[in-house]
Design a protein around this motif. Sequence first.
Motif, PDB file in Angstrom:
ATOM      1  N   TYR A 146      -4.484 -16.230  13.612  1.00  0.00           N
ATOM      2  CA  TYR A 146      -3.723 -15.097  14.156  1.00  0.00           C
ATOM      3  C   TYR A 146      -2.373 -15.534  14.725  1.00  0.00           C
ATOM      4  O   TYR A 146      -1.391 -14.796  14.655  1.00  0.00           O
ATOM      5  N   VAL A 147      -2.314 -16.725  15.278  1.00  0.00           N
ATOM      6  CA  VAL A 147      -1.014 -17.253  15.723  1.00  0.00           C
ATOM      7  C   VAL A 147      -0.075 -17.383  14.522  1.00  0.00           C
ATOM      8  O   VAL A 147       1.095 -16.980  14.580  1.00  0.00           O
ATOM      9  N   LEU A 148      -0.589 -17.913  13.415  1.00  0.00           N
ATOM     10  CA  LEU A 148       0.245 -18.058  12.207  1.00  0.00           C
ATOM     11  C   LEU A 148       0.625 -16.703  11.620  1.00  0.00           C
ATOM     12  O   LEU A 148       1.718 -16.556  11.061  1.00  0.00           O
ATOM     13  N   THR A 160      -0.027 -11.967   6.252  1.00  0.00           N
ATOM     14  CA  THR A 160      -1.117 -12.872   5.867  1.00  0.00           C
ATOM     15  C   THR A 160      -0.642 -14.027   4.976  1.00  0.00           C
ATOM     16  O   THR A 160      -1.447 -14.675   4.305  1.00  0.00           O
ATOM     17  N   TYR A 161       0.659 -14.311   4.990  1.00  0.00           N
ATOM     18  CA  TYR A 161       1.241 -15.360   4.138  1.00  0.00           C
ATOM     19  C   TYR A 161       0.468 -16.682   4.216  1.00  0.00           C
ATOM     20  O   TYR A 161       0.206 -17.325   3.213  1.00  0.00           O
ATOM     21  N   PHE A 162       0.092 -17.084   5.431  1.00  0.00           N
ATOM     22  CA  PHE A 162      -0.550 -18.398   5.603  1.00  0.00           C
ATOM     23  C   PHE A 162      -2.054 -18.382   5.306  1.00  0.00           C
ATOM     24  O   PHE A 162      -2.665 -19.451   5.173  1.00  0.00           O
ATOM     25  N   HIS A 167      -7.200 -21.362   4.554  1.00  0.00           N
ATOM     26  CA  HIS A 167      -8.622 -21.235   4.210  1.00  0.00           C
ATOM     27  C   HIS A 167      -9.057 -22.537   3.532  1.00  0.00           C
ATOM     28  O   HIS A 167      -8.457 -22.962   2.545  1.00  0.00           O
ATOM     29  N   ASN A 168     -10.076 -23.186   4.105  1.00  0.00           N
ATOM     30  CA  ASN A 168     -10.514 -24.505   3.631  1.00  0.00           C
ATOM     31  C   ASN A 168      -9.408 -25.556   3.737  1.00  0.00           C
ATOM     32  O   ASN A 168      -9.389 -26.542   2.995  1.00  0.00           O
ATOM     33  N   GLY A 169      -8.474 -25.341   4.665  1.00  0.00           N
ATOM     34  CA  GLY A 169      -7.400 -26.315   4.874  1.00  0.00           C
ATOM     35  C   GLY A 169      -7.931 -27.622   5.446  1.00  0.00           C
ATOM     36  O   GLY A 169      -9.069 -27.705   5.931  1.00  0.00           O
ATOM     37  N   ASN A 170      -7.078 -28.629   5.441  1.00  0.00           N
ATOM     38  CA  ASN A 170      -7.472 -29.983   5.831  1.00  0.00           C
ATOM     39  C   ASN A 170      -7.359 -30.194   7.347  1.00  0.00           C
ATOM     40  O   ASN A 170      -6.885 -31.216   7.819  1.00  0.00           O
ATOM     41  N   PRO A 274      -2.809 -27.061   6.293  1.00  0.00           N
ATOM     42  CA  PRO A 274      -3.084 -26.241   5.115  1.00  0.00           C
ATOM     43  C   PRO A 274      -3.807 -27.061   4.056  1.00  0.00           C
ATOM     44  O   PRO A 274      -4.077 -28.257   4.241  1.00  0.00           O
ATOM     45  N   VAL A 275      -4.105 -26.417   2.919  1.00  0.00           N
ATOM     46  CA  VAL A 275      -4.602 -27.160   1.760  1.00  0.00           C
ATOM     47  C   VAL A 275      -3.490 -28.078   1.257  1.00  0.00           C
ATOM     48  O   VAL A 275      -2.299 -27.814   1.455  1.00  0.00           O
TER      49      VAL A 275
END
Length: 315
Positions: A146-148, A160-162, A167-170, A274-275
Amino acid sequence: MDRIPSVDLKDFLSGDPNRKQKFINEIGKAYEDIGFVALKGHFLDDALVDELYSEVKNFFDLPVEKKREYEIEGIGGQRGYISFGKESAKGKKEGDLKEFWHFGQYVEDDEERRKEYPENVEVKELPKFNEVGKKAYRKLEETAKYVLRALALHVGLEETYFDNYIHNGNSILRPIHYPPILEEPENAVRAAAHGDINLITLLMGAQGRGLQVQNHKGEWIDAIAEPDELMINVGDMLSRHTNNKLKSTIHRVVNPPRELWGTSRYSIPFFMHPVSEMKLDVLESCIDENNPKQYDDITAGEFLDERLRDLGLKK
């Protein structure tokens, strides 16, 4: 700026367009001015926070030889235990006065992505350690989303760009123990001045003095959160992606006054990554005649790899 601004995520989630915009304006201005905010209204409850600190202290209280059984070679320190003094800030040869643990992503719906990341390390002696770590990881990841979303709107992107990139980011949850200081440190501090690698960092445990942030005049200011706040800062990936519109600020953890050398400090940052294939190319909306493009194109995975080598965690 001589203090860290405070914002409340409940404003963004309120359903009231004016409160939502107020949050976007406040966090956007803070990240342009100093790169840090103290955030209320996050998704961690007090009981989970207490449980996590209890489990983390139990782990770091284990004998050193037992902890070292959980130090995994060949993965750049991305999971499990990293022993005292092993990490140093970029350009600094002295190791930081800390030991830490890494929880990583819990991939549930993507077999290829699961193969990309090292597995999380289970601590046999502490049956609740991993379970509590996973719960906290999920709550911090949700807060970060939500911050992003607010920051996406601030820089002119779709809300919802980020979302798909994280999702499943590192991402990494890092409980840190700064042990008591037993002798005069030779040019070493608990965490030397550095910028974070990732998109944003959510820090638990910034209550009390220790964490300091460098403002634009080069002055060091104390970053102290209230008990119900997380300290959240911009990392180098997001700074780069926004052409330095959102600022990744240099910060450090200084040694306490000599009379407090005998005490431990614990803090628990969540590094939102992110991924690996996310392009960190400078956003068009952040380039104009006064702010030409400052960075070459690079992916998040390439940038992370480069920085882990700088930190001495990867050969």
